[in-house]
Design a protein around this motif. Structure first.
Motif, PDB file in Angstrom:
ATOM      1  N   ILE A   1       0.670  -1.224   0.078  1.00  0.00           N
ATOM      2  CA  ILE A   1      -0.095   0.104   0.080  1.00  0.00           C
ATOM      3  C   ILE A   1       0.949   1.172  -0.094  1.00  0.00           C
ATOM      4  N   GLN A   2       1.787   1.280   0.946  1.00  0.00           N
ATOM      5  CA  GLN A   2       2.653   2.372   0.851  1.00  0.00           C
ATOM      6  C   GLN A   2       3.534   2.625  -0.157  1.00  0.00           C
ATOM      7  N   PHE A   3       3.946   1.313  -0.971  1.00  0.00           N
ATOM      8  CA  PHE A   3       4.761   1.732  -2.156  1.00  0.00           C
ATOM      9  C   PHE A   3       3.857   2.084  -3.482  1.00  0.00           C
ATOM     10  N   VAL A   4       2.791   1.660  -3.438  1.00  0.00           N
ATOM     11  CA  VAL A   4       1.741   2.330  -4.275  1.00  0.00           C
ATOM     12  C   VAL A   4       1.438   3.702  -4.154  1.00  0.00           C
ATOM     13  N   GLU A   5       1.297   4.242  -2.803  1.00  0.00           N
ATOM     14  CA  GLU A   5       1.347   5.329  -2.718  1.00  0.00           C
ATOM     15  C   GLU A   5       2.445   6.192  -3.011  1.00  0.00           C
ATOM     16  N   VAL A   6       3.493   5.982  -2.934  1.00  0.00           N
ATOM     17  CA  VAL A   6       4.901   6.478  -3.232  1.00  0.00           C
ATOM     18  C   VAL A   6       4.610   6.847  -4.972  1.00  0.00           C
ATOM     19  N   LEU A   7       4.350   5.687  -5.500  1.00  0.00           N
ATOM     20  CA  LEU A   7       4.490   5.651  -6.988  1.00  0.00           C
ATOM     21  C   LEU A   7       3.305   6.648  -7.511  1.00  0.00           C
ATOM     22  N   LYS A   8       2.362   6.773  -6.656  1.00  0.00           N
ATOM     23  CA  LYS A   8       1.244   7.916  -7.219  1.00  0.00           C
ATOM     24  C   LYS A   8       1.772   9.320  -7.289  1.00  0.00           C
ATOM     25  N   ARG A   9       2.553   9.362  -6.198  1.00  0.00           N
ATOM     26  CA  ARG A   9       3.093  10.953  -6.065  1.00  0.00           C
ATOM     27  C   ARG A   9       4.528  11.055  -6.671  1.00  0.00           C
ATOM     28  N   ASP A  10       5.196   9.751  -7.059  1.00  0.00           N
ATOM     29  CA  ASP A  10       6.272   9.885  -7.815  1.00  0.00           C
ATOM     30  C   ASP A  10       6.741   8.467  -8.688  1.00  0.00           C
ATOM     31  N   PRO A  11       6.023   8.651  -9.926  1.00  0.00           N
ATOM     32  CA  PRO A  11       6.072   7.444 -10.677  1.00  0.00           C
ATOM     33  C   PRO A  11       7.249   6.843 -11.047  1.00  0.00           C
ATOM     34  N   LYS A  12       8.476   7.849 -11.088  1.00  0.00           N
ATOM     35  CA  LYS A  12       9.524   7.385 -11.418  1.00  0.00           C
ATOM     36  C   LYS A  12      10.500   6.847 -10.345  1.00  0.00           C
ATOM     37  N   ASN A  13      10.013   6.627  -9.082  1.00  0.00           N
ATOM     38  CA  ASN A  13      10.546   6.111  -7.935  1.00  0.00           C
ATOM     39  C   ASN A  13      11.320   4.667  -8.035  1.00  0.00           C
ATOM     40  N   LEU A  14      12.392   4.755  -8.288  1.00  0.00           N
ATOM     41  CA  LEU A  14      13.063   3.258  -8.517  1.00  0.00           C
ATOM     42  C   LEU A  14      12.976   2.330  -7.618  1.00  0.00           C
ATOM     43  N   LEU A  15      13.276   2.948  -6.345  1.00  0.00           N
ATOM     44  CA  LEU A  15      13.027   1.875  -5.153  1.00  0.00           C
ATOM     45  C   LEU A  15      11.632   1.493  -4.878  1.00  0.00           C
ATOM     46  N   ALA A  16      10.792   2.284  -4.984  1.00  0.00           N
ATOM     47  CA  ALA A  16       9.423   1.657  -4.848  1.00  0.00           C
ATOM     48  C   ALA A  16       9.133   0.959  -6.126  1.00  0.00           C
ATOM     49  N   LEU A  17       9.566   1.161  -7.120  1.00  0.00           N
ATOM     50  CA  LEU A  17       9.103  -0.024  -8.273  1.00  0.00           C
ATOM     51  C   LEU A  17       9.843  -1.250  -8.097  1.00  0.00           C
ATOM     52  N   LYS A  18      11.042  -1.087  -7.468  1.00  0.00           N
ATOM     53  CA  LYS A  18      11.752  -2.329  -7.068  1.00  0.00           C
ATOM     54  C   LYS A  18      11.058  -3.298  -6.091  1.00  0.00           C
ATOM     55  N   TYR A  19      10.775  -2.639  -4.914  1.00  0.00           N
ATOM     56  CA  TYR A  19      10.255  -3.253  -3.851  1.00  0.00           C
ATOM     57  C   TYR A  19       8.841  -3.965  -4.185  1.00  0.00           C
ATOM     58  N   LEU A  20       8.225  -3.033  -4.870  1.00  0.00           N
ATOM     59  CA  LEU A  20       6.613  -3.426  -5.303  1.00  0.00           C
ATOM     60  C   LEU A  20       6.845  -4.809  -6.378  1.00  0.00           C
ATOM     61  N   GLY A  21       7.713  -4.558  -7.039  1.00  0.00           N
ATOM     62  CA  GLY A  21       8.203  -5.652  -8.086  1.00  0.00           C
ATOM     63  C   GLY A  21       8.354  -7.058  -7.325  1.00  0.00           C
ATOM     64  N   ASP A  22       9.061  -6.856  -6.181  1.00  0.00           N
ATOM     65  CA  ASP A  22       9.785  -8.046  -5.216  1.00  0.00           C
ATOM     66  C   ASP A  22       8.275  -8.508  -4.573  1.00  0.00           C
ATOM     67  N   ILE A  23       7.446  -7.810  -4.030  1.00  0.00           N
ATOM     68  CA  ILE A  23       6.252  -7.986  -3.545  1.00  0.00           C
ATOM     69  C   ILE A  23       5.492  -8.836  -4.300  1.00  0.00           C
ATOM     70  N   HIS A  24       5.096  -8.374  -5.600  1.00  0.00           N
ATOM     71  CA  HIS A  24       4.227  -9.228  -6.650  1.00  0.00           C
ATOM     72  C   HIS A  24       5.091 -10.476  -6.858  1.00  0.00           C
ATOM     73  N   TYR A  25       6.351 -10.429  -6.778  1.00  0.00           N
ATOM     74  CA  TYR A  25       7.106 -11.939  -7.410  1.00  0.00           C
ATOM     75  C   TYR A  25       6.690 -12.826  -6.174  1.00  0.00           C
ATOM     76  N   ARG A  26       6.921 -12.174  -4.982  1.00  0.00           N
ATOM     77  CA  ARG A  26       6.845 -13.192  -3.853  1.00  0.00           C
ATOM     78  C   ARG A  26       5.327 -13.728  -3.734  1.00  0.00           C
ATOM     79  N   ASP A  27       4.393 -13.041  -4.207  1.00  0.00           N
ATOM     80  CA  ASP A  27       2.867 -13.311  -4.252  1.00  0.00           C
ATOM     81  C   ASP A  27       2.648 -14.098  -5.197  1.00  0.00           C
TER      82      ASP A  27
END
Length: 186
Positions: A50-76
């Motif tokens: 939820i927090q990483f999605v919120e970060v990407l709403k405010r900063d769509p180019k945030n590499l850390l948020a994209l990386k971690y969100l990708g890892d969460i998706h992969y984990r799930d």
């Protein structure tokens, strides 16, 4: 201070501090990133998502948020969503080296699809067409027949495979196709 707590591995304290800070200043992206990373490392993946999605709403180019969100998706088990996040990182910065992912790059292998054309099977009040002999008797062939709707052929393959064995997986598939045949008969 929250970044120091995160770096020391004191994730619960970092989460608490970031929560309090974001109550007062919800627009601070860096605080939200630290909160999300701390949640991730504390094993609170849904809240981190939820927090990483919120970060990407405010900063769509945030590499850390994209990386971690990708890892969460992969984990799930959401590989396509994970790959979309990782691909987006390399679209933003094609030369990035600081981001790693659990996904291994594999060589693309071209495959072909083979479809066996057969007349539609009929049951019930109509005389069924003679059952054609399956070319191969393997579980995969039975699965292909089942997926294409040739339940009688699939059933024949599964019955042959069950001769002299007690394979519960194949028995379950046989029951499934027999149920579908009985539904067609009604």
């Amino acid at each position: 201070m929250a970044l120091e707590l995160f770096a020391e591995g004191r994730y619960a304290k970092a989460v608490d501090l970031c929560d309090r800070m974001l109550e007062q200043e919800p627009g601070v992206i860096s605080g939200r990133v630290i909160l999300a990373r701390s949640l991730f490392h504390a094993g609170q993946f849904e809240r981190a998502r939820i927090q990483f999605v919120e970060v990407l709403k405010r900063d769509p180019k945030n590499l850390l948020a994209l990386k971690y969100l990708g890892d969460i998706h992969y984990r799930d088990g959401e590989e396509a969503a994970a790959m979309a996040c990782y691909r987006r990182i390399f679209e933003i910065d094609p030369h990035t080296r600081g981001v790693s992912s659990p996904v291994e790059k594999k060589e693309v292998v071209q495959t072909r699809e083979l479809t066996v054309k057969r007349p539609e099977e009929t049951v019930g009040g109509k005389k069924p067409q003679p059952l054609q002999e399956p070319a191969f008797v393997t579980e995969t062939v039975g699965d292909i027949y089942r997926e294409q709707g040739y339940f009688m052929l699939a059933g024949e393959v599964y019955r042959r495979l069950l001769v002299g064995t007690d394979n519960s997986r194949i028995a379950a598939k046989l029951k499934e196709v027999e149920d579908k045949i009985s539904i067609k008969e009604k």
